[in-house]
Design a protein around this motif. Structure first.
Motif, short mmCIF file in Angstrom:
data_model
loop_
_atom_site.label_atom_id
_atom_site.label_comp_id
_atom_site.label_asym_id
_atom_site.label_seq_id
_atom_site.Cartn_x
_atom_site.Cartn_y
_atom_site.Cartn_z
N ASP A 154 1.04 -1.18 0.08
CA ASP A 154 0.02 0.01 0.08
C ASP A 154 0.91 1.21 -0.03
O ASP A 154 1.52 1.60 1.06
N GLU A 155 1.10 1.89 -1.08
CA GLU A 155 2.02 2.97 -1.36
C GLU A 155 1.31 4.29 -0.64
O GLU A 155 2.21 5.34 -0.21
N TYR A 156 0.10 4.42 -0.36
CA TYR A 156 -0.48 5.47 0.50
C TYR A 156 0.20 5.63 2.05
O TYR A 156 0.39 6.44 2.57
N LEU A 157 0.11 4.44 2.63
CA LEU A 157 0.50 4.10 4.02
C LEU A 157 1.93 3.92 4.22
O LEU A 157 2.38 4.54 5.26
N PHE A 158 2.47 3.11 3.32
CA PHE A 158 3.87 2.59 3.73
C PHE A 158 5.07 3.01 3.02
O PHE A 158 4.79 2.94 1.76
N THR A 159 6.10 3.29 3.53
CA THR A 159 7.45 3.47 2.78
C THR A 159 8.24 2.29 2.48
O THR A 159 7.76 1.23 2.91
N ASP A 160 9.11 2.16 1.40
CA ASP A 160 9.81 0.90 1.23
C ASP A 160 10.50 0.34 2.61
O ASP A 160 10.56 -0.79 2.66
N SER A 161 10.99 1.09 3.27
CA SER A 161 11.63 0.63 4.45
C SER A 161 10.67 0.13 5.49
O SER A 161 11.26 -0.64 6.31
N GLU A 162 9.64 0.24 5.34
CA GLU A 162 8.54 -0.26 6.49
C GLU A 162 7.93 -1.22 5.82
O GLU A 162 7.48 -2.30 6.81
N ARG A 163 7.97 -1.72 4.57
CA ARG A 163 7.25 -2.82 4.20
C ARG A 163 7.70 -4.20 4.75
O ARG A 163 6.62 -4.95 4.91
N PRO A 164 8.99 -4.39 5.14
CA PRO A 164 9.41 -5.66 5.82
C PRO A 164 8.56 -5.82 7.19
O PRO A 164 8.18 -6.74 7.65
N LEU A 165 8.45 -4.69 7.69
CA LEU A 165 7.69 -4.63 9.17
C LEU A 165 6.18 -5.07 8.84
O LEU A 165 5.76 -5.62 9.87
N ILE A 166 5.57 -4.46 7.87
CA ILE A 166 4.20 -4.78 7.58
C ILE A 166 4.02 -6.11 7.14
O ILE A 166 3.08 -6.79 7.70
N ARG A 167 4.86 -6.83 6.72
CA ARG A 167 4.95 -8.19 6.23
C ARG A 167 4.91 -9.02 7.36
O ARG A 167 3.94 -9.99 7.79
N THR A 168 5.71 -8.72 8.37
CA THR A 168 5.83 -9.38 9.85
C THR A 168 4.29 -9.08 10.53
O THR A 168 3.94 -10.14 11.03
N SER A 169 3.91 -7.90 10.60
CA SER A 169 2.80 -7.68 11.33
C SER A 169 1.56 -8.53 10.58
O SER A 169 0.64 -8.99 11.50
N ALA A 170 1.49 -8.56 9.30
CA ALA A 170 0.41 -9.28 8.57
C ALA A 170 0.50 -10.80 8.95
O ALA A 170 -0.33 -11.46 9.37
N ALA A 171 1.78 -11.19 8.97
CA ALA A 171 2.06 -12.83 9.37
C ALA A 171 1.61 -13.19 10.76
O ALA A 171 0.73 -14.02 11.03
N CYS A 172 1.70 -12.12 11.48
CA CYS A 172 1.35 -12.39 12.89
C CYS A 172 -0.30 -12.20 13.11
O CYS A 172 -0.86 -13.19 13.71
N TRP A 173 -0.89 -11.52 12.20
CA TRP A 173 -2.30 -11.53 12.10
C TRP A 173 -2.94 -12.96 11.72
O TRP A 173 -3.79 -13.39 12.05
N TYR A 174 -2.43 -13.27 10.54
CA TYR A 174 -2.85 -14.62 10.04
C TYR A 174 -2.52 -15.63 10.86
O TYR A 174 -3.13 -16.57 11.05
N ALA A 175 -1.30 -15.70 11.66
CA ALA A 175 -0.96 -16.62 12.55
C ALA A 175 -2.04 -16.64 13.78
O ALA A 175 -2.59 -17.75 14.07
N MET A 176 -2.61 -15.44 14.12
CA MET A 176 -3.63 -15.26 15.38
C MET A 176 -4.99 -16.04 14.59
O MET A 176 -5.58 -16.59 15.44
N LEU A 177 -5.26 -15.52 13.34
CA LEU A 177 -6.56 -16.23 12.88
C LEU A 177 -6.52 -17.74 12.85
O LEU A 177 -7.30 -18.42 13.26
N ALA A 178 -5.21 -18.20 12.52
CA ALA A 178 -5.04 -19.82 12.52
C ALA A 178 -5.27 -20.26 13.81
O ALA A 178 -6.04 -21.33 13.96
N LEU A 179 -4.79 -19.53 14.84
CA LEU A 179 -4.78 -20.19 16.27
C LEU A 179 -6.17 -20.09 16.62
O LEU A 179 -6.76 -21.04 17.20
N LEU A 180 -6.95 -18.99 16.46
CA LEU A 180 -8.36 -18.94 16.69
C LEU A 180 -9.20 -19.98 16.10
O LEU A 180 -10.02 -20.68 16.70
N GLY A 181 -8.90 -20.24 14.71
CA GLY A 181 -9.54 -21.32 14.04
C GLY A 181 -9.14 -22.75 14.71
O GLY A 181 -10.12 -23.54 14.93
N GLY A 182 -7.94 -23.01 15.16
CA GLY A 182 -7.77 -23.96 16.07
C GLY A 182 -8.40 -24.30 17.29
O GLY A 182 -8.85 -25.38 17.58
N LEU A 183 -8.52 -22.99 17.89
CA LEU A 183 -9.25 -23.22 19.29
C LEU A 183 -10.72 -23.36 18.91
O LEU A 183 -11.32 -23.94 19.79
#
Length: 201
Positions: free
Chosen positions: A27-56
């Motif tokens: 998303d070019e409106y929100l993030f700079t190139d230097s922030e993109r790896p951090l957003i990938r990490t954040s998104a991965a945590c979100w998806y991991a949490m969704l998977a955990l909730l699904g397992g629960l």
């Protein structure tokens, strides 16, 4: 309450005023190139949490997940939306268009609020003006920073000690009656409720 509880998740996924997605590292409106790896990490945590909730949900049932995760989460989301609204909206607040906005003018339109015993749980976010002007200040120094900045700001420091519930209804009424702003408006001031009501007649 239902609308308030969905405001934060919808904002993260679709933005406000213009389309944006806080989970999309491209998303070019929100993030700079230097922030993109951090957003990938954040998104991965979100998806991991969704998977955990699904397992629960599979192990303990959907009701368990709703009761112990989604109910508290949506209470949090509703409170976050309410507090955010109160910190940025009340009669007299100025909204600037792109041509007239700058960092200082825009952030001085935020409002300090008093939440009583909730302040402890908010990490002193009621000191909102200084938080906007200097977002890197950690929450445990906000009161100290606010006390240092207030004398310099003088009348430019916005603070409301009104009852939070009453203030919400007054601010919401003013916002509701004036939330469509003509494109050619340079600076829009949210009118007092009486004036907004008169304008509607």
């Amino acid at each position: 309450y239902f609308v308030l509880s969905l405001a934060y998740p919808l904002y993260l996924l679709s933005g406000y005023a213009r389309p944006s997605n806080h989970l999309n590292p491209n998303d070019e409106y929100l993030f700079t190139d230097s922030e993109r790896p951090l957003i990938r990490t954040s998104a991965a945590c979100w998806y991991a949490m969704l998977a955990l909730l699904g397992g629960l949900a599979i192990k303990f049932g959907l009701g368990f997940v709703v009761k112990y995760y989604f109910v508290p989460y949506f209470v949090y989301c509703a409170w976050l939306a309410l507090v955010t609204f109160l910190h940025h909206t009340r009669p007299g607040t100025k909204w600037y268009n792109t041509k007239n906005w700058n960092y200082v003018k825009g952030n001085l339109e935020s409002i300090d609020r008093v939440y009583g015993w909730f302040e402890y749980f908010h990490h002193d976010i009621g000191t909102h003006v200084v938080h906007h002007l200097f977002p890197a200040i950690p929450h445990y120094h906000l009161r100290e920073a606010n006390a240092a900045v207030k004398p310099m700001l003088g009348d430019l420091h916005n603070k409301s000690e009104e009852d939070i519930v009453e203030s919400f209804f007054v601010s919401y009424d003013a916002w509701r009656k004036s939330n469509v702003i003509p494109d050619d408006t340079d600076v829009f001031v949210i009118p007092p409720v009486e004036k907004a009501a008169k304008k509607q007649d």
